[in-house]
Design a protein around this motif. Structure first.
Motif, short mmCIF file in Angstrom:
data_model
loop_
_atom_site.label_atom_id
_atom_site.label_comp_id
_atom_site.label_asym_id
_atom_site.label_seq_id
_atom_site.Cartn_x
_atom_site.Cartn_y
_atom_site.Cartn_z
N ASN A 119 0.82 -1.21 0.00
CA ASN A 119 0.00 0.00 0.00
C ASN A 119 0.86 1.26 0.00
OD1 ASN A 119 -2.55 1.47 0.29
ND2 ASN A 119 -1.84 1.94 2.36
N LEU A 120 2.00 1.20 0.66
CA LEU A 120 2.84 2.39 0.77
C LEU A 120 3.75 2.61 -0.43
CD1 LEU A 120 3.78 2.34 4.57
CD2 LEU A 120 1.90 3.54 3.44
N GLY B 100 -2.62 9.03 -2.43
CA GLY B 100 -3.81 9.66 -2.96
C GLY B 100 -4.70 10.32 -1.93
N GLN B 101 -4.37 10.22 -0.66
CA GLN B 101 -5.26 10.77 0.36
C GLN B 101 -5.11 12.28 0.52
OE1 GLN B 101 -4.46 8.37 3.80
NE2 GLN B 101 -6.13 6.98 3.29
N VAL B 121 1.35 10.10 1.02
CA VAL B 121 0.19 10.36 0.15
C VAL B 121 0.58 10.77 -1.26
CG1 VAL B 121 -1.23 11.00 2.16
CG2 VAL B 121 -0.15 12.82 0.78
N ARG B 122 1.82 11.15 -1.47
CA ARG B 122 2.27 11.58 -2.79
C ARG B 122 2.27 10.42 -3.76
NH1 ARG B 122 8.13 10.50 -3.75
NH2 ARG B 122 8.75 9.38 -1.90
N GLU B 151 6.08 20.39 -2.65
CA GLU B 151 5.02 20.47 -3.66
C GLU B 151 3.75 19.72 -3.27
OE1 GLU B 151 5.71 18.06 -7.37
OE2 GLU B 151 7.63 17.60 -6.36
N TYR B 152 3.87 18.85 -2.26
CA TYR B 152 2.69 18.07 -1.84
C TYR B 152 1.99 18.68 -0.63
CZ TYR B 152 5.43 14.95 -4.72
OH TYR B 152 6.17 14.43 -5.75
#
Lengths: 261, 261, 261, 261
Positions: A119-120, B100-101, B121-122, B151-152
């Motif tokens: 997942n990571l 994606g979160q 999350v990136r 940038e994230y």
């Protein structure tokens, strides 16, 4: 304002009643879920927002929650000792697991750490995992498919002591009974400066593994243990919980270095 | 066989001597790094493989390691209490942080948890973080740029008690002195079933926060504390280390639910 | 060579089968003790040496052990939370409990700490203990008689907030729900430099008690908690046990000082 | 009203400034004690009540406290690792140490456990202790005299592996590097049902000791470890302390049983 996605037919939903009473179900028309507190019509979940209330036939209130990866994992089919989020999370933070990495794992077990790592590192990374016991590999394969992470994992059903056939890995994960036997294989699979993390229930395992790592081209060898303590936070009566899991496993970390030229 | 990338001019390198003696440097021609064990020519790092040995002017052996995100973080400039990987990792595992979160954070501090979340999350997710104290926001901004995650992240330099202006977040992170004041703002920012994680050094904070969460539309409220114990694994003499960090912070988790229609 | 005393009619004996299966019985002719592993004739115990084997009617081997004070205490009748040897022992070591001392105690409960203290100060010392709830006082009285320590204890069945009527005490013990209310009474009962030890299940109690002690003529105020971890020591597989009591109580210590003349 | 005894010439006094700054001195005319906060005239202590204030030459307030046995012990001369009250107290509570008992000890070290046990078994009990290293025995002898417990202790300066020459002991204490070598000697010294308690810093020691005890006529073998956590109790900011002693030693307990006739 983004509108949240609604529960779709066949989605996994965490029916939540209490910290100890919660279940993963599928939203499916004309199916019922039976609890000791009445039945829930699973078709009624379809079209609800995640986070909405549902009622059982006896009027009990439950919540329709979106399962986290950890919810899915802890409710998985398993044949091996569970891995706890304290240990999963520390492995991730300490090794720097993240998008795009190549991970090798020996000892897939039920696939819990495999799924967590996949997942990571997704979508551009990959996990190569090895499990010598076919019946465990089968469980792991089902669990990975069920949580939707199968495409990021290659599962080899074989012993990895003789070698792994992967090189340039960023991170190596190890969860077998005799972890010291895998030091050469994982040393060969890791890129220079790559991180190894091993899960060892006993003190004897960490003793032998640390010896092997020191002799086998690893530095920054560290052994730790995490204790998770629950707190009962209540106005005027806050205290630790009276029971806890006192031990899951020791965690050993090391970094591969290169022989001098 | 993939050949590992070599150290480039200007890359960050972890010069590793021992668990307590290691430093992050830049590979740069005609610069020297001074240790109590002699000097290291930083230009010599360029072109080496990560994991290679280097020698100081006094002949001491050091290793040129690729810094993990955690190495970068723990060596960051900071004005606030450090967050430990045990706590960072548990927050990630327990909330299900992943690609994606959308994450909202109140209390950026030095940006450590911000960077950790942004990395997970990136590239398709994003972190919206708020820090009311301009001097801390400045430190956080520099740290985020230095680890390449700017940038994230969107950093708002303001109080978030009145509202956040983000909705549909998957995860909310909270690290401020009076966390109970933020429950309405974060409840509004989270999507249904979204997860909140708060970092609270004191018992009094968890007591008041848990009260507010229960009254403010959250369920599955859990308070925990993690203890990290180092082990000294040596043949025939294995034992826990004699000193440990006995407390960093309590962690509080909860899930947002929706008011009944 | 001293010959060990043999088991006499009416002696208490610890019938020991395993760490979890052991019972205190009386050696009495023509009585039987029933276990799930058969019956033991209690008359057969008379005349045996302590430490001897006995057999149940099904051939199971049990050991006839001399109960320690702690065995007697942990098998006592009780209406209150048990006190664990980790806490009892630390109170003794930290306050310096020993022969000849005068001890005052508020909150007798089932008399466990009372008995423990009485055993250490006897035969020349004494414990003055106060319990406001008659039904608890009755249990404590029975327990103290049963372990043979009643003569070293004076039990007052009353509230002690208004005063205790004892002065010159070496050690004060405190185990009540609102311990801060007793600080004046115990301060008056203690001699200069006397030690106070309080047992407090919650963090809120230690917070308020420590405030009161600081304001009420005590110094060297210390709050601690003891965690007891069981180890499973087995050749090649040594590890901590997986379950533990995670919290019993916090312990607060302080020393009485004298107002300046 | 009992009047408390006053400080006499030559009495030991704990000069208390803070938890970390306190010293044991003798009340002696025309002697001064120098601290970084000025000097204290030790002759002025004579005739004060214990618990009274004294002032240094710079006006600093200190308290003249009666040292507990533990204060005396922790300020002792020593050549070995200190034993902490958590471990001393648990040994006492778990073995049932009390008045009149016969105790054997192998590994006197600096005499800390010896003194603690002697204080609890006096005046009618006795401690027989053995220390093979003459220089340690000398330190222990001085410490025991200094705390006034020498008359309750017989110290043998010799190896005890070949036997102890004491029988009928209630409790056996063991604090040596290879504790398993002493199991036969201590088994012979203990009466039936007598308790053994061993102090073992490493995992390897408990593993080998537990094996030997199981084979050597002991039952109810238990290994534990105690963790002491300090709490910082302050109004509105209560939390555990950030540092702690993470490990002192494992403790192993067992009871001697008799071979079947």
């Amino acid at each position: 304002v983004t509108s949240d996605p609604l529960i779709q037919e066949n989605d996994s939903v965490l029916l939540y009643l209490s910290p100890r009473k919660n279940w993963i179900v599928r939203a499916r028309a004309s199916q019922e879920f039976h609890t000791h507190l009445g039945r829930v019509q699973l078709g009624n979940l379809v079209g609800l927002a995640y986070g909405a209330q549902v009622h059982s036939t006896t009027g009990e209130v439950l919540w329709a929650l979106r399962p986290s990866l950890y919810d899915l994992i802890r409710k998985s089919e398993r044949r091996t000792q569970v891995l706890y989020p304290k240990d999963l999370g520390f492995v991730a933070a300490r090794t720097g697991l993240g998008p795009g990495q190549i991970v090798v794992e020996v000892g897939t077990g039920s696939g819990v750490l495999t799924a967590f790592a996949a997942n990571l590192v997704r979508p551009t990374g990959h996990v190569y995992t090895f499990e010598a016991r076919p019946e465990f590999a089968e469980v792991a394969r089902r669990n990975l498919e069920r949580v939707g992470l199968g495409e990021y994992v290659t599962l080899g059903v074989r012993d990895a002591i003789g070698g792994i056939g992967v090189t340039g890995a960023d991170v190596a994960l190890l969860d077998v009974g005799a972890p010291w036997e895998l030091v050469p294989s994982l040393g060969a699979a890791l890129k220079g400066s790559g991180m190894l993390a091993a899960i060892c229930p006993t003190m004897n395992q960490i003793e032998r593994l640390v010896e092997s790592l020191g002799a086998g081209g690893f530095v920054d060898v560290e052994s730790v243990e995490l204790l998770l303590r629950s707190m009962e936070a209540r106005t005027g009566m806050t205290r630790p919980s009276t029971r806890m899991h006192a031990h899951t496993a020791y965690l050993v970390f090391a970094r591969k270095v290169l022989a001098s030229a």
